[in-house]
Structures are given as structure tokens and as C-alpha cells.
Design a protein around this motif. Sequence first.
Motif, PDB file in Angstrom:
ATOM      1  N   ALA A 179       0.841  -1.203   0.000  1.00 50.66           N
ATOM      2  CA  ALA A 179       0.000   0.000   0.000  1.00 50.66           C
ATOM      3  C   ALA A 179       0.876   1.253   0.000  1.00 50.66           C
ATOM      4  CB  ALA A 179      -0.915  -0.009   1.215  1.00 50.66           C
ATOM      5  N   GLU A 180       1.975   1.194   0.743  1.00 46.27           N
ATOM      6  CA  GLU A 180       2.882   2.342   0.775  1.00 46.27           C
ATOM      7  C   GLU A 180       3.514   2.558  -0.597  1.00 46.27           C
ATOM      8  OE1 GLU A 180       6.614   3.987   3.482  1.00 46.27           O
ATOM      9  OE2 GLU A 180       5.922   1.953   3.764  1.00 46.27           O
ATOM     10  N   LEU A 181       3.892   1.450  -1.242  1.00 45.07           N
ATOM     11  CA  LEU A 181       4.481   1.549  -2.582  1.00 45.07           C
ATOM     12  C   LEU A 181       3.459   2.143  -3.553  1.00 45.07           C
ATOM     13  CD1 LEU A 181       6.965   0.939  -4.338  1.00 45.07           C
ATOM     14  CD2 LEU A 181       5.983  -1.302  -4.808  1.00 45.07           C
ATOM     15  N   ASP A 182       2.211   1.682  -3.472  1.00 47.48           N
ATOM     16  CA  ASP A 182       1.170   2.229  -4.344  1.00 47.48           C
ATOM     17  C   ASP A 182       0.992   3.725  -4.093  1.00 47.48           C
ATOM     18  OD1 ASP A 182       0.759  -0.208  -5.499  1.00 47.48           O
ATOM     19  OD2 ASP A 182      -0.997  -0.726  -4.297  1.00 47.48           O
ATOM     20  N   GLY A 183       1.108   4.125  -2.822  1.00 48.44           N
ATOM     21  CA  GLY A 183       0.992   5.550  -2.496  1.00 48.44           C
ATOM     22  C   GLY A 183       2.101   6.366  -3.126  1.00 48.44           C
ATOM     23  N   LEU A 184       3.314   5.826  -3.122  1.00 48.12           N
ATOM     24  CA  LEU A 184       4.438   6.525  -3.758  1.00 48.12           C
ATOM     25  C   LEU A 184       4.229   6.661  -5.255  1.00 48.12           C
ATOM     26  CD1 LEU A 184       7.491   4.863  -1.975  1.00 48.12           C
ATOM     27  CD2 LEU A 184       6.691   7.217  -1.696  1.00 48.12           C
ATOM     28  N   VAL A 185       3.724   5.579  -5.852  1.00 52.23           N
ATOM     29  CA  VAL A 185       3.457   5.616  -7.299  1.00 52.23           C
ATOM     30  C   VAL A 185       2.443   6.714  -7.608  1.00 52.23           C
ATOM     31  CG1 VAL A 185       2.385   4.338  -9.204  1.00 52.23           C
ATOM     32  CG2 VAL A 185       4.093   3.209  -7.738  1.00 52.23           C
ATOM     33  N   THR A 186       1.394   6.766  -6.828  1.00 54.09           N
ATOM     34  CA  THR A 186       0.353   7.784  -7.043  1.00 54.09           C
ATOM     35  C   THR A 186       0.942   9.186  -6.910  1.00 54.09           C
ATOM     36  OG1 THR A 186      -1.306   6.270  -6.157  1.00 54.09           O
ATOM     37  CG2 THR A 186      -1.897   8.602  -6.220  1.00 54.09           C
ATOM     38  N   GLN A 187       1.738   9.385  -5.878  1.00 53.63           N
ATOM     39  CA  GLN A 187       2.358  10.705  -5.659  1.00 53.63           C
ATOM     40  C   GLN A 187       3.284  11.078  -6.814  1.00 53.63           C
ATOM     41  OE1 GLN A 187       4.114  10.077  -1.631  1.00 53.63           O
ATOM     42  NE2 GLN A 187       3.406  12.169  -1.326  1.00 53.63           N
ATOM     43  N   ALA A 188       4.090  10.106  -7.260  1.00 49.89           N
ATOM     44  CA  ALA A 188       5.067  10.378  -8.321  1.00 49.89           C
ATOM     45  C   ALA A 188       4.365  10.719  -9.635  1.00 49.89           C
ATOM     46  CB  ALA A 188       5.997   9.179  -8.500  1.00 49.89           C
ATOM     47  N   VAL A 189       3.325   9.959  -9.952  1.00 52.72           N
ATOM     48  CA  VAL A 189       2.577  10.227 -11.188  1.00 52.72           C
ATOM     49  C   VAL A 189       1.918  11.603 -11.114  1.00 52.72           C
ATOM     50  CG1 VAL A 189       0.589   9.486 -12.577  1.00 52.72           C
ATOM     51  CG2 VAL A 189       2.251   7.784 -11.759  1.00 52.72           C
ATOM     52  N   ALA A 190       1.354  11.927  -9.958  1.00 51.59           N
ATOM     53  CA  ALA A 190       0.657  13.209  -9.800  1.00 51.59           C
ATOM     54  C   ALA A 190       1.602  14.389 -10.016  1.00 51.59           C
ATOM     55  CB  ALA A 190       0.020  13.286  -8.415  1.00 51.59           C
ATOM     56  N   ALA A 191       2.855  14.236  -9.593  1.00 50.30           N
ATOM     57  CA  ALA A 191       3.819  15.338  -9.705  1.00 50.30           C
ATOM     58  C   ALA A 191       4.536  15.360 -11.052  1.00 50.30           C
ATOM     59  CB  ALA A 191       4.846  15.235  -8.582  1.00 50.30           C
ATOM     60  N   GLY A 192       4.294  14.347 -11.886  1.00 54.76           N
ATOM     61  CA  GLY A 192       4.990  14.287 -13.167  1.00 54.76           C
ATOM     62  C   GLY A 192       6.426  13.805 -13.045  1.00 54.76           C
ATOM     63  N   PHE A 193       6.729  13.096 -11.959  1.00 54.99           N
ATOM     64  CA  PHE A 193       8.073  12.536 -11.822  1.00 54.99           C
ATOM     65  C   PHE A 193       8.242  11.385 -12.823  1.00 54.99           C
ATOM     66  CE2 PHE A 193       7.905  13.693  -7.009  1.00 54.99           C
ATOM     67  CZ  PHE A 193       8.112  15.031  -7.314  1.00 54.99           C
ATOM     68  N   ASP A 194       9.496  11.001 -13.001  1.00 59.86           N
ATOM     69  CA  ASP A 194       9.814   9.971 -13.993  1.00 59.86           C
ATOM     70  C   ASP A 194      10.059   8.593 -13.369  1.00 59.86           C
ATOM     71  OD1 ASP A 194      10.157  11.753 -16.537  1.00 59.86           O
ATOM     72  OD2 ASP A 194      11.140  12.805 -14.876  1.00 59.86           O
ATOM     73  N   GLY A 195      10.169   8.552 -12.054  1.00 57.82           N
ATOM     74  CA  GLY A 195      10.374   7.249 -11.440  1.00 57.82           C
ATOM     75  C   GLY A 195      10.551   7.336  -9.946  1.00 57.82           C
TER      76      GLY A 195
END
Length: 253
Positions: A179-195
Motif C-alpha cells: 500500500a505504501e508503494l502504491d501511495g508513492l506511485v500515485t504521488q510520483a505520477v501526480a507530480a509528473g516525476f519519472d520514477g
Amino acid sequence: MARVASTKKPLIVAHRGASWDFPENTLASIRAAWAQGADLVEIDVRLSRDGAVVLLHDDTFQRTAGCALAPEAMDLADIRKLDAGAWKASQFAGERVPTLPEALAAVPRDKGILIEIKAGDTIVPALRRDLQPGLATAGRVYLICFHYETLRQAKAALPEIKALYLAGGAWENKVRTEAELDGLVTQAVAAGFDGLDLGDDWPLDAAQVRRVQAAGLECHVWTVNDATRARQLVAAGIDSITTDRPGWLRAQL
Ligand code: G3P
Ligand code: CA
């Protein structure tokens, strides 16, 4: 921007340069990384009082240069006088604290660099100043940072540079959950990060790496000095491994 010629995975990243054998965050450790076959180097950057971006991991120069001051309390001219090599071994005495432009100039076109922002967002204009002119000649450049808002501002200021969100670290002594990993993915996508660039305390397997990559994100791991773990991560499909020992790890893999 030039691209790293190699498409082999995973790329090997030399942590603070080839820091097992050479003084971290110096030109000597960066050059040694290439000699040891690294694809990229990782460096830490902070801001001097007069606005220079300099390489330093800790809050102060105490451990690596015997000076209790923070870079933010010193001008570049005084930082230049520090010896950043002698603490590691006498043969490195006289190594200086490099600036970011000096580090970039030591990156061949077929190599790359991960720049970890250790300062707050006040460093972003200086990063923009130092990075934009170098992009035509440097190899692949990434910005990495543990602080979401600082990385978000850096990515907004330099959208052409890849941004990786750092998370993890064994010192946090946390149990990592999906769940924590999924949260990081969501945050990264929202900010336009690349990975994501995840600490090796994260028990990543192939399915989790695929989940990150399926979201359009690269999945990198730091800092791995264990050959068995590195082989597991390679099998899981990660994009890069950061290590203090690039030459040794390359041989193990
Ligand atoms: O590559 C990321 C890693 O360097 C973060 O930890 O403490 O070595 O900067 P640290
Ligand atoms: Ca770092």
C-alpha cells in the motif's frame, strides 16, 4: 540531451562516486566510477552562502573535511580551501569539494549522473542556472530527492530533466507495505516525476517492480553492496542499482 549509449539493464550507479575506494563526492571518486565501469554516478548537493552548488552529503563538512561548518555558512572561496580527501586515506589529501558544474564536466557523454538534492527548495534556481548550460554536453541527468515538494519544484523548473522520488532507508526501521508503494506511485505520477528510487530496505520483487513500471515510472534501487541481493533485483527487472562498489558489483553480475 545526449543519452547513455548502453541499453543494458540494470544500469550501475556509483554511490557518491566509487566511494568504497575513493573519497565520496569528489572528482576522484567520479573519475574512478568510470574507470570501474559504472554507467552513472550519484552525488549529493547543497548550497553555499554565496549561492554555489557544492557536493556534500552531511549537514556539515565535519566528517569529510574536518570543518564543523555547514556549506550554507561558508562562501565558495573558503569551501575551496577544505581538504575533502585526506579523511579517506593520505593518498587522497588535497582533493577539493567540487561544484556541480565541475562534477557535470567530469561526466562523459555516454555516462550519466544522479544529483541528489540535500538542500531545501531554495537551491532550485541555482540548479537551474548550473544545469541548463550543461545539458547539451553532459550525459543523462537525473534529479533525485527525498522531499516531495522540493523535487516537485525542481521538476517544474527543469522539466527536461528526469526526476526520481527517493523513498526508504533502513534507518527508518519501517516495514514496507505494498500500500505504501502504491501511495508513492500515485504521488510520483501526480507530480509528473519519472520514477522512484527506493532504498534496499524495500523488499521489491518482480511483481512490485512491474507495478511501478506499469504506471509509466522507472524503478531504481539504492544502495546495494551485496551480490546476492543485486542478482535478485536484476531478476526483478529494476532499472538501476546504486552501489558503493561499481567495479566489484559489475564483476559479480
Ligand atoms: O542514492 C540515494 C542515496 O544516496 C540516498 O541516501 O544518505 O546515501 O544520500 P544517502
Ligand atoms: Ca545520496
